[in-house]
Scaffold this active site. Structure first.
Site, PDB file in Angstrom:
ATOM      1  CD  GLU A 118      35.437  31.614  43.167  1.00 65.07           C
ATOM      2  OE1 GLU A 118      35.923  31.865  44.239  1.00 65.07           O
ATOM      3  OE2 GLU A 118      35.818  30.327  42.409  1.00 65.07           O
ATOM      4  CB  CYS A 145      43.547  27.366  50.394  1.00 67.46           C
ATOM      5  SG  CYS A 145      42.309  25.930  50.101  1.00 67.46           S
ATOM      6  CE1 TYR A 193      41.267  32.244  38.194  1.00 66.68           C
ATOM      7  CE2 TYR A 193      40.172  30.651  39.242  1.00 66.68           C
ATOM      8  CZ  TYR A 193      41.215  30.888  38.405  1.00 66.68           C
ATOM      9  OH  TYR A 193      41.765  30.310  37.614  1.00 66.68           O
ATOM     10  CE  LYS A 205      35.479  28.891  45.990  1.00 65.12           C
ATOM     11  NZ  LYS A 205      36.726  29.573  45.306  1.00 65.12           N
ATOM     12  CD  GLU A 261      25.408  10.841  27.746  1.00 66.62           C
ATOM     13  OE1 GLU A 261      25.566   9.738  27.103  1.00 66.62           O
ATOM     14  OE2 GLU A 261      24.173  10.834  28.064  1.00 66.62           O
ATOM     15  CB  CYS A 277      39.664  27.095  48.290  1.00 69.59           C
ATOM     16  SG  CYS A 277      41.372  27.593  47.929  1.00 69.59           S
ATOM     17  CG  HIS A 289      22.746   7.852  28.328  1.00 67.85           C
ATOM     18  ND1 HIS A 289      22.632   8.944  27.822  1.00 67.85           N
ATOM     19  CD2 HIS A 289      21.608   7.175  28.428  1.00 67.85           C
ATOM     20  CE1 HIS A 289      21.268   9.083  27.304  1.00 67.85           C
ATOM     21  NE2 HIS A 289      20.746   8.096  27.762  1.00 67.85           N
TER      22      HIS A 289
HETATM   23  P1  NDP Z   1      42.226  38.450  39.688  1.00 64.41           P
HETATM   24  O1  NDP Z   1      43.494  38.675  39.337  1.00 64.41           O
HETATM   25  O2  NDP Z   1      41.560  37.077  39.168  1.00 64.41           O
HETATM   26  O3  NDP Z   1      41.109  39.571  39.181  1.00 64.41           O
HETATM   27  C1  NDP Z   1      41.423  40.801  39.551  1.00 64.41           C
HETATM   28  C2  NDP Z   1      40.301  41.675  38.864  1.00 64.41           C
HETATM   29  O4  NDP Z   1      40.346  42.917  39.527  1.00 64.41           O
HETATM   30  C3  NDP Z   1      40.448  42.095  37.583  1.00 64.41           C
HETATM   31  O5  NDP Z   1      39.307  41.473  36.832  1.00 64.41           O
HETATM   32  C4  NDP Z   1      41.084  43.268  37.123  1.00 64.41           C
HETATM   33  O6  NDP Z   1      40.863  43.898  36.075  1.00 64.41           O
HETATM   34  C5  NDP Z   1      40.487  43.878  38.464  1.00 64.41           C
HETATM   35  N1  NDP Z   1      41.248  44.955  39.084  1.00 64.41           N
HETATM   36  C6  NDP Z   1      42.713  45.107  39.368  1.00 64.41           C
HETATM   37  N2  NDP Z   1      42.986  46.293  39.620  1.00 64.41           N
HETATM   38  C7  NDP Z   1      42.076  46.951  39.636  1.00 64.41           C
HETATM   39  C8  NDP Z   1      41.488  48.416  40.070  1.00 64.41           C
HETATM   40  N3  NDP Z   1      42.631  49.013  40.313  1.00 64.41           N
HETATM   41  N4  NDP Z   1      40.426  48.966  39.807  1.00 64.41           N
HETATM   42  C9  NDP Z   1      39.301  48.061  39.349  1.00 64.41           C
HETATM   43  N5  NDP Z   1      39.528  46.870  39.042  1.00 64.41           N
HETATM   44  C10 NDP Z   1      40.616  46.313  39.197  1.00 64.41           C
HETATM   45  O7  NDP Z   1      42.203  38.437  41.204  1.00 64.41           O
HETATM   46  P2  NDP Z   1      41.126  37.755  42.318  1.00 64.41           P
HETATM   47  O8  NDP Z   1      41.518  38.704  43.445  1.00 64.41           O
HETATM   48  O9  NDP Z   1      39.687  37.590  41.827  1.00 64.41           O
HETATM   49  O10 NDP Z   1      41.860  36.493  42.815  1.00 64.41           O
HETATM   50  C11 NDP Z   1      43.045  36.388  42.989  1.00 64.41           C
HETATM   51  C12 NDP Z   1      43.701  35.154  42.702  1.00 64.41           C
HETATM   52  O11 NDP Z   1      43.440  34.198  43.395  1.00 64.41           O
HETATM   53  C13 NDP Z   1      43.082  34.655  41.319  1.00 64.41           C
HETATM   54  O12 NDP Z   1      43.976  34.915  40.239  1.00 64.41           O
HETATM   55  C14 NDP Z   1      43.375  32.978  41.391  1.00 64.41           C
HETATM   56  O13 NDP Z   1      44.675  32.571  40.764  1.00 64.41           O
HETATM   57  C15 NDP Z   1      43.002  32.844  42.819  1.00 64.41           C
HETATM   58  N6  NDP Z   1      41.622  32.422  43.158  1.00 64.41           N
HETATM   59  C16 NDP Z   1      41.451  31.099  42.587  1.00 64.41           C
HETATM   60  C17 NDP Z   1      40.273  30.620  42.915  1.00 64.41           C
HETATM   61  C18 NDP Z   1      39.672  29.242  42.354  1.00 64.41           C
HETATM   62  O14 NDP Z   1      40.564  28.527  41.939  1.00 64.41           O
HETATM   63  N7  NDP Z   1      38.454  29.000  42.370  1.00 64.41           N
HETATM   64  C19 NDP Z   1      38.937  31.172  43.673  1.00 64.41           C
HETATM   65  C20 NDP Z   1      39.523  32.715  44.118  1.00 64.41           C
HETATM   66  C21 NDP Z   1      40.908  33.171  43.829  1.00 64.41           C
HETATM   67  P3  NDP Z   1      41.570  43.594  34.801  1.00 64.41           P
HETATM   68  O15 NDP Z   1      41.446  42.550  34.395  1.00 64.41           O
HETATM   69  O16 NDP Z   1      41.069  44.768  33.965  1.00 64.41           O
HETATM   70  O17 NDP Z   1      43.111  43.820  35.143  1.00 64.41           O
END
Ligand code: NDP
Length: 452
Positions: free
Chosen positions: A183, A44, A179, A52, A442, A49, A437
């Site tokens: 982002e 983080c 996510y 980012k 709101e 976080c 407002h």
């Molecule tokens: P996520 O699990 O959110 O997303 C991973 C993405 O990668 C999905 O869209 C998935 O596709 C895709 N994917 C997985 N494997 C493959 C592959 N082999 N080939 C192509 N695409 C693939 O993970 P992130 O890495 O974005 O983030 C990890 C975690 O970190 C998040 O889940 C969240 O909990 C946390 N986070 C929170 C934030 C916040 O609070 N603002 C900011 C950043 C991270 P599919 O959906 O098809 O499986």
């Protein structure tokens, strides 16, 4: 402390969850050690976080510069970005936070070891070649970006590297639909990089309310992100100018970098857990019970490494529940329901509770209220942004079971809505609340007409 052990609690990993557990245990008079091999504050603070969000701020300035003209501001020269200044100022801020974490741990009375800890038995830890015994070991080692293997995957980078790029590329390819992908696509696009987002599925942010994730997709496209949905990458090839990303539709994209944001996996490899009865899932994450105990009664785990909800505030709450279980009256519980969350994509998404699709499976009759409007800033500032707000209400109980927003300040606004949902607010409570407002927020208390 029981004299037979060097420590009451030995925490492995000084991220959000580990540090909170260590400090709270130490404040209860326990003898605590924390081992950290990489950086204080974990993902983080260092590569998640915090940096980012700083980059998100940086990437939003061009829209503010543009809007300022309608409000009478002018400047002789168009502003330009010095990436090195942004990157290095960010790094200095993170180093300041590392220092604060260092002081927090030291001031708590816990011993801090800089080095990789390995579990050598149910009560034994080794760090920097020296063994220590502990009544309880807590594994809070977090996660690490996962990049699938395919031809040229070694040319892809993860979010870790994005924070330290030597220079910004002219063109970037971002892979994933979660996510981190959305982002970083927003950050790069806002910083002036031609950005291509490639996702294998048809809908980004698939675990969120569909209408809202569609608004995010539309908003990102409107801001200039090149969207490639239902698209896979066959290979990445090195070229003189950078890389060529070959897509499954036969086309290829020339880029300066390919960021793979394809999930994160638990950091358990090489931790020595084979010396214990800890049980791992196939993805490497640790199985724990309601009290965060692993298969070994003296070993606990929490945060990203248990792969329940990978969010900093969740890890912190888990730490507080664990310390209460170990050293308090054991009454504290974590409720994984109604966790407010925000995705700092552009437009921003904030949400708490159930999406419409999920609510339809859990309740027989729901009412949905949606409001979509232009933010007031744009009246003079121009721009195409919209704000969309949505309430999902269980008709039988009048409870608001889902609250969603896409648009400026969504995270800030949804945090308050999270309290309302936690408190069991009904639609009648929302209606009885006086609005502020003029604000966007709101709208949440003035939605009278059912949309569906
Ligand atoms: P996520 O699990 O959110 O997303 C991973 C993405 O990668 C999905 O869209 C998935 O596709 C895709 N994917 C997985 N494997 C493959 C592959 N082999 N080939 C192509 N695409 C693939 O993970 P992130 O890495 O974005 O983030 C990890 C975690 O970190 C998040 O889940 C969240 O909990 C946390 N986070 C929170 C934030 C916040 O609070 N603002 C900011 C950043 C991270 P599919 O959906 O098809 O499986």
């Amino acid at each position: 402390m029981t004299a037979e052990f060097d420590y009451d609690l030995f925490v492995i990993g000084a991220g959000s969850g580990g540090v909170r557990a260590a400090r709270m245990a130490a404040s209860k008079g326990k003898k605590v050690a924390v081992a950290e091999e990489r950086y204080l504050g974990g993902t983080c603070v260092n590569v998640g976080c915090v940096p980012k969000k700083l980059f998100v701020y940086a990437s939003q300035f061009p829209e503010s510069f543009h809007a300022s003209k309608g409000y009478g501001w002018s400047s002789a020269e168009a502003p330009t970005l010095d990436w090195a200044v942004l990157r290095d100022n960010k790094t200095a801020e993170i180093e300041r936070l590392n220092g604060i974490y260092n002081s927090m741990i030291n001031n708590s009375g816990a011993d801090l070891f800089g080095g990789r800890a390995i579990v050598t038995g149910p009560h034994q830890v080794e760090v920097n070649g020296k063994g220590y015994s502990a009544k309880v070991i807590l594994i809070a080692t977090g996660g690490w970006p996962y990049i699938p293997e395919f031809p040229g995957s070694d040319l892809a980078i993860s979010s870790n590297e994005m924070f330290f790029l030597d220079e910004l590329p002219k063109t970037a390819v971002v892979v994933g639909g979660g996510y981190i992908a959305v982002e970083f696509a927003g950050i790069l696009n806002g910083l002036g990089v031609e950005t291509h987002l490639i996702y294998r599925g048809p809908n980004l942010l698939k675990s969120f309310d569909r209408e809202m994730s569609d608004k995010v997709t539309d908003g990102m496209v409107a801001k200039g992100v090149h969207m490639h949905l239902s698209t896979q990458i066959n290979e990445i090839v090195k070229t003189d100018a950078g890389i060529s990303v070959v897509l499954d539709n036969g086309s290829s994209l020339e880029a300066g970098l390919a960021l793979y944001a394809t999930g994160r996996q638990a950091n358990t490899a090489g931790l020595g857990l084979e010396h214990t009865n800890t049980v791992l899932r196939p993805n490497g994450s640790i199985v724990v019970d309601d009290n965060f105990a692993t298969g070994d009664p003296s070993i606990y785990a929490l945060g990203d490494v248990i792969d329940r909800v990978q969010l900093t505030p969740v890890a912190i709450q888990e730490a507080m529940v664990l310390v209460d279980h170990l050293y308090g009256d054991g009454s504290a519980r974590i409720d994984y329901g109604d966790i407010p969350t925000a995705v700092f994509c552009q437009p921003e998404l904030g949400t708490v509770g159930l999406g419409e699709e999920q609510a339809r499976t859990e309740y027989s009759d729901i009412d949905v209220y949606v409001s979509d409007f232009k933010p007031m800033l744009q009246t003079l500032g121009g721009g195409n942004d919209r704000i969309t707000m949505k309430l999902v209400v269980d008709r039988a109980s009048d409870l608001v079971v889902g609250c969603h927003m896409v648009g400026e300040h969504a995270a800030e606004i949804i945090q308050g809505m999270g309290i309302a949902l936690k408190a069991g607010a009904t639609k009648a409570h929302f209606d009885a609340t006086v609005g502020i407002h003029p604000s966007a927020a709101e709208e949440f208390v003035t939605m009278r007409e059912k949309t569906r």
